[in-house]
Design an enzyme around this catalytic site. Sequence first.
Site, PDB file in Angstrom:
ATOM      1  N   SER A  62       0.849  -1.200   0.000  1.00  0.00           N
ATOM      2  CA  SER A  62       0.000   0.000   0.000  1.00  0.00           C
ATOM      3  C   SER A  62       0.877   1.241   0.000  1.00  0.00           C
ATOM      4  O   SER A  62       2.003   1.216   0.520  1.00  0.00           O
ATOM      5  CB  SER A  62      -0.856   0.008   1.272  1.00  0.00           C
ATOM      6  OG  SER A  62      -1.525   1.240   1.411  1.00  0.00           O
ATOM      7  N   TYR A 113      -2.798  -1.044  10.572  1.00  0.00           N
ATOM      8  CA  TYR A 113      -2.845  -1.387   9.141  1.00  0.00           C
ATOM      9  C   TYR A 113      -1.588  -0.855   8.446  1.00  0.00           C
ATOM     10  O   TYR A 113      -0.925  -1.599   7.705  1.00  0.00           O
ATOM     11  CB  TYR A 113      -4.110  -0.781   8.508  1.00  0.00           C
ATOM     12  CG  TYR A 113      -4.171  -0.942   7.010  1.00  0.00           C
ATOM     13  CD1 TYR A 113      -4.682  -2.106   6.442  1.00  0.00           C
ATOM     14  CD2 TYR A 113      -3.706   0.062   6.146  1.00  0.00           C
ATOM     15  CE1 TYR A 113      -4.735  -2.264   5.067  1.00  0.00           C
ATOM     16  CE2 TYR A 113      -3.758  -0.085   4.775  1.00  0.00           C
ATOM     17  CZ  TYR A 113      -4.270  -1.248   4.236  1.00  0.00           C
ATOM     18  OH  TYR A 113      -4.312  -1.407   2.864  1.00  0.00           O
TER      19      TYR A 113
HETATM   20  N1  LIG Z   1      -8.614  -0.241  -1.520  1.00  0.00           N
HETATM   21  C1  LIG Z   1      -7.568   0.442  -1.155  1.00  0.00           C
HETATM   22  O1  LIG Z   1      -7.656   1.665  -0.985  1.00  0.00           O
HETATM   23  C2  LIG Z   1      -6.231  -0.242  -0.961  1.00  0.00           C
HETATM   24  C3  LIG Z   1      -5.075   0.545  -0.988  1.00  0.00           C
HETATM   25  C4  LIG Z   1      -3.850  -0.067  -0.777  1.00  0.00           C
HETATM   26  C5  LIG Z   1      -3.770  -1.429  -0.562  1.00  0.00           C
HETATM   27  N2  LIG Z   1      -4.902  -2.176  -0.534  1.00  0.00           N
HETATM   28  C6  LIG Z   1      -4.776  -3.614  -0.281  1.00  0.00           C
HETATM   29  O2  LIG Z   1      -5.394  -4.345  -1.313  1.00  0.00           O
HETATM   30  C7  LIG Z   1      -5.773  -5.625  -0.841  1.00  0.00           C
HETATM   31  C8  LIG Z   1      -7.205  -5.899  -1.261  1.00  0.00           C
HETATM   32  O3  LIG Z   1      -8.080  -4.988  -0.602  1.00  0.00           O
HETATM   33  P1  LIG Z   1      -9.358  -4.342  -1.305  1.00  0.00           P
HETATM   34  O4  LIG Z   1      -9.190  -2.890  -1.274  1.00  0.00           O
HETATM   35  O5  LIG Z   1      -9.624  -5.018  -2.573  1.00  0.00           O
HETATM   36  O6  LIG Z   1     -10.500  -4.647  -0.207  1.00  0.00           O
HETATM   37  P2  LIG Z   1     -11.641  -5.758  -0.160  1.00  0.00           P
HETATM   38  O7  LIG Z   1     -12.550  -5.657  -1.331  1.00  0.00           O
HETATM   39  O8  LIG Z   1     -12.209  -5.662   1.211  1.00  0.00           O
HETATM   40  O9  LIG Z   1     -10.826  -7.103  -0.360  1.00  0.00           O
HETATM   41  C9  LIG Z   1     -10.212  -7.798   0.684  1.00  0.00           C
HETATM   42  C10 LIG Z   1     -10.387  -9.277   0.386  1.00  0.00           C
HETATM   43  O10 LIG Z   1      -9.658 -10.021   1.359  1.00  0.00           O
HETATM   44  C11 LIG Z   1     -10.467 -11.097   1.794  1.00  0.00           C
HETATM   45  N3  LIG Z   1     -10.100 -11.441   3.159  1.00  0.00           N
HETATM   46  C12 LIG Z   1     -10.046 -10.630   4.240  1.00  0.00           C
HETATM   47  N4  LIG Z   1      -9.746 -11.337   5.346  1.00  0.00           N
HETATM   48  C13 LIG Z   1      -9.603 -12.622   4.940  1.00  0.00           C
HETATM   49  C14 LIG Z   1      -9.315 -13.822   5.616  1.00  0.00           C
HETATM   50  N5  LIG Z   1      -9.122 -13.871   6.951  1.00  0.00           N
HETATM   51  N6  LIG Z   1      -9.253 -14.959   4.905  1.00  0.00           N
HETATM   52  C15 LIG Z   1      -9.476 -14.959   3.562  1.00  0.00           C
HETATM   53  N7  LIG Z   1      -9.751 -13.850   2.860  1.00  0.00           N
HETATM   54  C16 LIG Z   1      -9.816 -12.696   3.555  1.00  0.00           C
HETATM   55  C17 LIG Z   1     -11.901 -10.599   1.700  1.00  0.00           C
HETATM   56  O11 LIG Z   1     -12.820 -11.664   1.508  1.00  0.00           O
HETATM   57  P3  LIG Z   1     -13.748 -12.215   2.704  1.00  0.00           P
HETATM   58  O12 LIG Z   1     -14.254 -11.034   3.450  1.00  0.00           O
HETATM   59  O13 LIG Z   1     -14.810 -13.004   2.003  1.00  0.00           O
HETATM   60  O14 LIG Z   1     -12.847 -13.079   3.507  1.00  0.00           O
HETATM   61  C18 LIG Z   1     -11.857  -9.715   0.459  1.00  0.00           C
HETATM   62  O15 LIG Z   1     -12.191 -10.426  -0.713  1.00  0.00           O
HETATM   63  C19 LIG Z   1      -5.579  -5.593   0.686  1.00  0.00           C
HETATM   64  O16 LIG Z   1      -4.361  -6.218   1.023  1.00  0.00           O
HETATM   65  C20 LIG Z   1      -5.480  -4.113   0.975  1.00  0.00           C
HETATM   66  O17 LIG Z   1      -4.757  -3.842   2.149  1.00  0.00           O
HETATM   67  C21 LIG Z   1      -6.130  -1.616  -0.749  1.00  0.00           C
END
Ligand SMILES: NC(=O)c1ccc[n+]([C@@H]2O[C@H](COP(=O)([O-])OP(=O)(O)OC[C@H]3O[C@@H](n4cnc5c(N)ncnc54)[C@H](OP(=O)(O)O)[C@@H]3O)[C@@H](O)[C@H]2O)c1
Length: 239
Positions: A135, A148
């Site tokens: 991130s 985080y």
């Molecule tokens: N969106 C942003 O602004 C942003 C910015 C920088 C980095 N990121 C990173 O990008 C990655 C994806 O995030 P996103 O933004 O796409 O959010 P998101 O839509 O909430 O995706 C997170 C995914 O992780 C899964 N997950 C969470 N806990 C889990 C567990 N214990 N076991 C298995 N699966 C799990 C969730 O599925 P379930 O809930 O079904 O388990 C969900 O599909 C993350 O690492 C996040 O830190 C996001």
Amino acid sequence: MKLTKNKILITGGASGIGFGLAERFIRENNTVIICGRRESALKEAAEKLPSVITKVCDLAVEADRIELYNWIAEHHGDLNVLVNNAGIQNWMNIKDSDFYQKADAEITTNILAPLHLTKLFSQLNSLDTIINVTSGLAFVPLSAVPVYCGTKAFMRSFTLSLRHSLKSDIEVIEMIPPALNTDLGGKGIHNAHPSVSDFVESVFAQMKEGKTELTFGTSADRAKANNETIAAYFNRMNP
Ligand SMILES: NC(=O)c1ccc[n+]([C@@H]2O[C@H](COP(=O)([O-])OP(=O)(O)OC[C@H]3O[C@@H](n4cnc5c(N)ncnc54)[C@H](OP(=O)(O)O)[C@@H]3O)[C@@H](O)[C@H]2O)c1
């Protein structure tokens, strides 16, 4: 990495960035496996992406991680790409009564799980690529999500070491998203931010060029910032 004819596991691939990557990799003629806790989300993803393979798995649970690895080794022993994407983001304050519990969950999901999966999957002879999703907050913290940011800084640091130690065997790629419009941290929090599809198009173009540190928008600035720029970003982000 080559962008076609891979077999790829994307953790957390049913939503957000993981789903965007799954969709794009399938379009490039790859076989994609996604996992997550919510069976309903995986089913919804499979309705949109009929060729996707799904597996329910709670990566915060050590036994589930081992079970996932054993299932892949048995049924998809030719897997060659691991994408450590799943993550959670807790908005919290040190004064909250459940601060420690939230920190524990975040450290387990965002650090311990990808470390364990990396160790497990590197036993597969076919594995040639690991992609870690960190991130922009690895470089400049947002104080409302203090743990985080620490987990992402950890993964940034670990990814650099991993790339160095595996350099002759496995390519290690870091995706460094800025804030994007997903449900991370709760519905609505990220609505004002750029779309996942714009991010995915950009990182695919960078992978095609052979880059291994993939940035987008403001994360490009932050990833190469000096201390002065980091301080300026910190003051802007934490008024
Ligand atoms: N969106 C942003 O602004 C942003 C910015 C920088 C980095 N990121 C990173 O990008 C990655 C994806 O995030 P996103 O933004 O796409 O959010 P998101 O839509 O909430 O995706 C997170 C995914 O992780 C899964 N997950 C969470 N806990 C889990 C567990 N214990 N076991 C298995 N699966 C799990 C969730 O599925 P379930 O809930 O079904 O388990 C969900 O599909 C993350 O690492 C996040 O830190 C996001």
